[in-house]
Structure formats: C-alpha cells, structure tokens
Write an enzyme that holds these catalytic residues in place. Structure first.
Site, PDB file in Angstrom:
ATOM      1  N   LEU A  51     -25.257  -5.810   5.644  1.00 33.74           N
ATOM      2  CA  LEU A  51     -24.880  -5.865   4.231  1.00 33.74           C
ATOM      3  C   LEU A  51     -24.967  -4.501   3.560  1.00 33.74           C
ATOM      4  CD1 LEU A  51     -26.753  -9.155   3.228  1.00 33.74           C
ATOM      5  CD2 LEU A  51     -24.325  -8.892   3.758  1.00 33.74           C
ATOM      6  N   MET A  78     -34.570   4.102   3.473  1.00 32.08           N
ATOM      7  CA  MET A  78     -35.687   3.621   4.272  1.00 32.08           C
ATOM      8  C   MET A  78     -35.316   2.467   5.196  1.00 32.08           C
ATOM      9  SD  MET A  78     -39.436   2.311   2.919  1.00 32.08           S
ATOM     10  CE  MET A  78     -38.845   0.806   2.120  1.00 32.08           C
ATOM     11  N   ALA A  79     -34.401   1.610   4.771  1.00 36.95           N
ATOM     12  CA  ALA A  79     -34.170   0.371   5.512  1.00 36.95           C
ATOM     13  C   ALA A  79     -32.695  -0.022   5.490  1.00 36.95           C
ATOM     14  CB  ALA A  79     -35.017  -0.745   4.910  1.00 36.95           C
ATOM     15  N   LYS A 137     -34.279  -7.614   5.818  1.00 36.95           N
ATOM     16  CA  LYS A 137     -34.429  -6.171   5.627  1.00 36.95           C
ATOM     17  C   LYS A 137     -35.345  -5.621   6.708  1.00 36.95           C
ATOM     18  CE  LYS A 137     -35.559  -2.877   1.908  1.00 36.95           C
ATOM     19  NZ  LYS A 137     -35.924  -2.754   0.467  1.00 36.95           N
ATOM     20  N   ASP A 183     -36.878   1.627  -9.932  1.00 35.14           N
ATOM     21  CA  ASP A 183     -35.487   1.786  -9.497  1.00 35.14           C
ATOM     22  C   ASP A 183     -34.615   0.712 -10.140  1.00 35.14           C
ATOM     23  OD1 ASP A 183     -33.342   2.906  -8.210  1.00 35.14           O
ATOM     24  OD2 ASP A 183     -33.848   2.161  -6.209  1.00 35.14           O
TER      25      ASP A 183
END
Length: 224
Positions: free
Chosen positions: A9, A14-15, A35, A141
C-alpha cells in the site's frame, strides 16, 4: 506468519505497509493493514525501538477516529504491526482532486472532516496511564497524508510512528526535526520541545487547506 501479503500500500522512512489477509482457520479471514520495518533497516536498534514505541502507544488508543491496532509480533526477526484496514483514500488525495478541479471542498465537508480529526487527536492527547497521569502524547505528524477517509464516511487518524510520549523507549534528541515541514508548528520546525498545542497548530494548517484549497505555507523547497 498468520498473514498473507496481498499488495503493497505504501512506505516511508522507517516502514512499509501492506494489505494482508489474516487466517484463523475454518475459513475465517480478515483483511488488515500490516506495517513492518523496511528490510534494509532491520539492523538498526533505534528503528526497532521506534517501531516498538509506536506499537505500545497505538494499542492504548481506542477511539473511532484512530485506526485500531490488532496485533504486534515478529516473524523471522522482522517486527510487524497489524492494524485496522480502512478502505478509502487519504485526505491528501482528496485535496489534490479538489485542486485539480479548481475548487475547494464544500464547507460542510471540510468542517466535518476537521471535527473528526480533532476528536481523534483529543483521544491521543487525553491518554493516561494506570495511575491517571497524562502520558503527554504528541502525534508530531498531523498531516493530510495521515488522515484516511473511508468509503463509509469514517475519518481515521493514522501513523503514530514519530509520536512523542512520556514513557517512550526512544526519545528524539534536542534539535532533531521529524515530520512534514509544511504542517509543523514553529517550535517543532526549530527542534524545540513540543506538546499537544503543536498538533493543534498542525490541525489548523490542515483546516486552512480544507477551506481554501491552498497550502497555508508553500515554497519551492522544504527548507524554505
């Protein structure tokens, strides 16, 4: 593990996030957003700590306007976080479509979306420990990319990957800036200490964009 990856997706610093299918047996399945840490970052302890912090914090928040965490685990040395899969589009995509058409969102839609974002933020900011003390959560964020609008009309705040909380294992060093510059508060841009008011500032920047269709802060580069 128990998940079958269906399609990627998206990803970030980081991921990466996948649409995945969880199987319990006897034909019982559920689609989730899975994730996991990027493969090239698995050897970095600080990244693992940040990921664990996100899992701990996200799992504590139970609210209709925050995407829910279902499971945290590790397969072959690679940590993962299984979350509620929200079928829809992010707010950034919706705003871009509106800009392409040359008109902002209807005011009632803009104010509804903003109210739902604020409810999700209030749930995070109000989080307390078992003794009733505030955890001091700051998302850090809050941006259109981290707001998902489901096809059913739900508004979900996602991605607490760089959130700050009192009991985090990994604390950001003074002067280190994390997040999206266009939506940051002045104190966050300068690397100063932030609290919940910083998230509220970011929400105000989003509100301006929702109502006018234009970025409040715009320039040729992130630094500018």
């Amino acid at each position: 593990g128990s998940y079958r990856l269906l399609q990627r997706l998206g990803g970030g610093g980081m991921a990466e996030v996948w649409e995945a299918e969880r199987t319990w047996g006897a034909g019982v399945t559920k689609i989730v957003a899975l994730k996991r840490i990027r493969e090239d970052l698995l050897g970095q302890p600080q990244i693992r700590s940040l990921f664990l912090d996100e899992a701990k914090l996200s799992s504590r928040i139970s609210h209709a306007n925050v995407a829910q965490v279902m499971e945290f685990g590790e397969v072959e040395g690679r940590p993962f976080l299984a979350m509620e899969y929200v079928r829809g589009a992010d707010l950034d995509t919706l705003l871009q479509r509106a800009r392409d058409r040359g008109r902002p969102l209807p005011l009632d839609v803009a104010t509804f979306v903003m109210a739902e974002i604020c409810r999700g933020l209030a749930a995070a900011h109000g989080l307390r420990d078992e003794h009733g003390a505030s955890l001091g959560v700051v998302h850090r964020d809050v941006s259109p990319q981290n707001v998902i609008l489901s096809w059913a009309g739900e508004i979900k705040l996602i991605d607490f990957g760089i959130a700050r909380a009192r009991d985090k294992v990994t604390q950001t060093e003074a002067g280190v800036v994390m997040g999206k510059f266009r939506y940051m508060s002045p104190e966050q841009v300068s690397g100063a200490a932030v609290d919940a008011r910083s998230d509220i500032f970011s929400a105000g920047v989003i509100l301006h964009e929702l109502v006018t269709g234009a970025h409040l802060f715009d320039a040729t580069s992130s630094a500018a």
